[in-house]
Design a protein around this motif. Structure first.
Motif, PDB file in Angstrom:
ATOM      1  N   LEU A  10      18.320  20.192  -6.533  1.00 56.50           N
ATOM      2  CA  LEU A  10      17.107  20.017  -7.305  1.00 56.50           C
ATOM      3  C   LEU A  10      17.423  19.130  -8.514  1.00 56.50           C
ATOM      4  CD1 LEU A  10      15.775  23.687  -7.212  1.00 56.50           C
ATOM      5  CD2 LEU A  10      14.992  21.759  -5.837  1.00 56.50           C
ATOM      6  N   GLN A  11      16.487  18.332  -8.929  1.00 49.30           N
ATOM      7  CA  GLN A  11      16.752  17.331  -9.958  1.00 49.30           C
ATOM      8  C   GLN A  11      17.302  17.931 -11.245  1.00 49.30           C
ATOM      9  OE1 GLN A  11      13.430  14.794 -10.832  1.00 49.30           O
ATOM     10  NE2 GLN A  11      14.537  13.595 -12.345  1.00 49.30           N
ATOM     11  N   SER A  12      16.699  19.006 -11.702  1.00 50.18           N
ATOM     12  CA  SER A  12      17.143  19.604 -12.963  1.00 50.18           C
ATOM     13  C   SER A  12      18.207  20.675 -12.768  1.00 50.18           C
ATOM     14  CB  SER A  12      15.948  20.220 -13.700  1.00 50.18           C
ATOM     15  OG  SER A  12      14.982  19.235 -13.995  1.00 50.18           O
ATOM     16  N   PHE A  13      18.386  21.150 -11.535  1.00 51.01           N
ATOM     17  CA  PHE A  13      19.307  22.240 -11.258  1.00 51.01           C
ATOM     18  C   PHE A  13      20.123  21.896 -10.009  1.00 51.01           C
ATOM     19  CE2 PHE A  13      15.488  23.884 -13.268  1.00 51.01           C
ATOM     20  CZ  PHE A  13      16.022  24.502 -14.397  1.00 51.01           C
ATOM     21  N   PRO A  14      21.096  21.007 -10.140  1.00 54.39           N
ATOM     22  CA  PRO A  14      21.773  20.472  -8.962  1.00 54.39           C
ATOM     23  C   PRO A  14      22.693  21.440  -8.243  1.00 54.39           C
ATOM     24  CG  PRO A  14      22.760  19.605 -10.963  1.00 54.39           C
ATOM     25  CD  PRO A  14      21.526  20.341 -11.386  1.00 54.39           C
ATOM     26  N   GLN A  15      22.815  22.667  -8.725  1.00 55.27           N
ATOM     27  CA  GLN A  15      23.610  23.658  -7.994  1.00 55.27           C
ATOM     28  C   GLN A  15      22.824  24.307  -6.853  1.00 55.27           C
ATOM     29  OE1 GLN A  15      23.372  23.894 -11.432  1.00 55.27           O
ATOM     30  NE2 GLN A  15      25.375  23.055 -11.952  1.00 55.27           N
ATOM     31  N   TYR A  16      21.529  24.003  -6.735  1.00 56.96           N
ATOM     32  CA  TYR A  16      20.668  24.633  -5.727  1.00 56.96           C
ATOM     33  C   TYR A  16      19.797  23.584  -5.049  1.00 56.96           C
ATOM     34  CZ  TYR A  16      22.180  28.890  -7.957  1.00 56.96           C
ATOM     35  OH  TYR A  16      22.979  29.893  -8.447  1.00 56.96           O
ATOM     36  N   ALA A  17      19.427  23.876  -3.814  1.00 55.53           N
ATOM     37  CA  ALA A  17      18.586  22.964  -3.043  1.00 55.53           C
ATOM     38  C   ALA A  17      17.391  23.716  -2.486  1.00 55.53           C
ATOM     39  CB  ALA A  17      19.383  22.343  -1.893  1.00 55.53           C
ATOM     40  N   GLN A  18      16.322  22.966  -2.196  1.00 63.94           N
ATOM     41  CA  GLN A  18      15.170  23.561  -1.545  1.00 63.94           C
ATOM     42  C   GLN A  18      15.591  24.030  -0.152  1.00 63.94           C
ATOM     43  OE1 GLN A  18      11.804  20.986  -1.279  1.00 63.94           O
ATOM     44  NE2 GLN A  18      10.474  22.513  -0.330  1.00 63.94           N
ATOM     45  N   LEU A  19      15.183  25.215   0.207  1.00 65.42           N
ATOM     46  CA  LEU A  19      15.555  25.790   1.495  1.00 65.42           C
ATOM     47  C   LEU A  19      14.756  25.121   2.606  1.00 65.42           C
ATOM     48  CD1 LEU A  19      17.398  27.983   2.652  1.00 65.42           C
ATOM     49  CD2 LEU A  19      15.494  29.581   2.465  1.00 65.42           C
ATOM     50  N   SER A  20      15.460  24.603   3.592  1.00 65.42           N
ATOM     51  CA  SER A  20      14.830  23.910   4.710  1.00 65.42           C
ATOM     52  C   SER A  20      15.034  24.715   5.984  1.00 65.42           C
ATOM     53  CB  SER A  20      15.430  22.510   4.878  1.00 65.42           C
ATOM     54  OG  SER A  20      15.081  21.956   6.129  1.00 65.42           O
ATOM     55  N   THR A  21      13.939  25.256   6.525  1.00 67.83           N
ATOM     56  CA  THR A  21      14.038  26.038   7.752  1.00 67.83           C
ATOM     57  C   THR A  21      14.611  25.203   8.883  1.00 67.83           C
ATOM     58  OG1 THR A  21      12.140  27.385   7.090  1.00 67.83           O
ATOM     59  CG2 THR A  21      12.754  27.417   9.424  1.00 67.83           C
ATOM     60  N   GLU A  22      14.161  23.966   8.982  1.00 67.24           N
ATOM     61  CA  GLU A  22      14.637  23.095  10.053  1.00 67.24           C
ATOM     62  C   GLU A  22      16.146  22.899   9.962  1.00 67.24           C
ATOM     63  OE1 GLU A  22      12.167  22.436   7.995  1.00 67.24           O
ATOM     64  OE2 GLU A  22      10.417  22.640   9.318  1.00 67.24           O
TER      65      GLU A  22
END
Length: 328
Positions: free
Chosen positions: A236-248
């Protein structure tokens, strides 16, 4: 996960980093250094690159996260103020210390009443609080924990602050030895089979994010012998330790395990996550779901900076990944 969850996701990460892991500013934090000057004065350089000088080693310490509380006591010190936490104090000796809020919601009035010499905060989250803390006559020292190496840097920093450099060196050497031993065990385990594929999730009911290798939990996973399936997802742009969860992406990677971290009710969070998976038939094909290997990790070890107890987090993660191994 739908894009509409991103705003709430950022807030949840903020809550998480308030207790342990700080979002990166995009540049590596300055290496913490500490040196005793002439007499009893102490000078330290914190993770924000700030030089903080005190006339003597602090006697009245307020810590805004449990990781720092644990480290202070491991060094032989004590605190007068500790964070408000669902997990309570990380060490029994700190139970009587006043609760004073946390990194993301500091109760300055309570802190002022404690008349601290020093307040231990998060970099960069508590940079905005420095003027207020200094207005009550205290100094602020900032650090963060996005890796086990960061925890070791915290130990070195606080060892210098408390004039306990020898004890800090000893604690870090013990942690180095623990990691080396764990690496040997992992090497043996992976000779027989490939590293397990893992999805690390942080969340609350309805909102979930994938933890990346540059987070503390992601680093623990790698040191314990796991393969993070989200390793190359964009942060994530402001929180690069985490990403949006992608089911695919999850379905394609087919993880062996799904581990969930939370600050909330663990049973409620797990139930909510399972329901979300049930509502999406694609999840039914994931190995971790089919084999019922979706677990909530202990929040005191994985939902926050565990301080010197990171050894327990490493061992627990390794045991979850390699349950057939008999640990020494």
């Amino acid at each position: 996960m739908n894009a509409r969850y991103l705003g709430l996701s950022a807030l949840l990460i903020c809550a998480l980093t308030g207790c342990s892991q700080s979002p990166s500013s995009g540049t590596a934090p300055t290496q913490a250094t500490a040196a005793a000057a002439t007499g009893q004065s102490v000078t330290v350089t914190d993770f924000a690159g700030r030089i903080v000088q005190l006339q003597h080693a602090p006697q009245r310490i307020v810590a805004l996260s449990n990781g720092e509380v644990d480290i202070v006591y491991a060094l032989g010190g004590s605190v007068v103020g500790r964070p408000t936490s669902n997990n309570g104090a990380p060490v029994k000796a700190a139970e009587q210390a006043q609760t004073i809020g946390s990194t993301h919601e500091l109760d300055l009035e309570k802190v002022a009443l404690l008349q601290p010499d020093i307040v231990l905060g998060n970099s960069p989250m508590n940079e905005k609080d420095i003027p207020a803390v200094e207005s009550i006559g205290a100094k602020m020292v900032l650090s963060s924990a996005n890796s086990v190496a960061d925890i070791q840097r915290q130990i070195t920093l606080l060892g210098g602050l408390l004039a306990k450099e020898d004890r800090a060196k000893q604690l870090n050497e013990q942690l180095d030895q623990h990691i080396a031993s764990l690496s040997d065990r992992t090497r043996t385990d992976t000779q027989a089979a490939a590293k397990p594929n893992v999805l690390l999730v942080y969340g609350a009911p309805g909102t979930y994010m994938a933890a990346l290798p540059n987070s503390l939990s992601g680093n623990i996973l790698e040191l314990a012998g796991g393969n993070n399936i989200a390793a190359d997802l964009p942060g994530l742009q402001s929180f690069p330790q985490y990403a949006q969860l992608s089911t695919e992406r999850v379905v394609a990677a087919d993880p062996d395990y799904v581990f969930i971290m939370t600050h909330g009710n663990s049973a409620e969070v797990k139930a909510g996550f399972l329901k979300e998976m049930q509502d999406n038939p694609a999840w039914s094909s994931v190995k971790a779901v089919k084999q019922n290997q979706v677990e909530v990790l202990p929040s005191d070890l994985f939902g926050t900076n565990p301080g010197t107890r990171v050894t327990e987090a490493l061992d627990q993660m390794h045991h979850l990944l390699y349950p057939s191994e008999t640990d020494e």
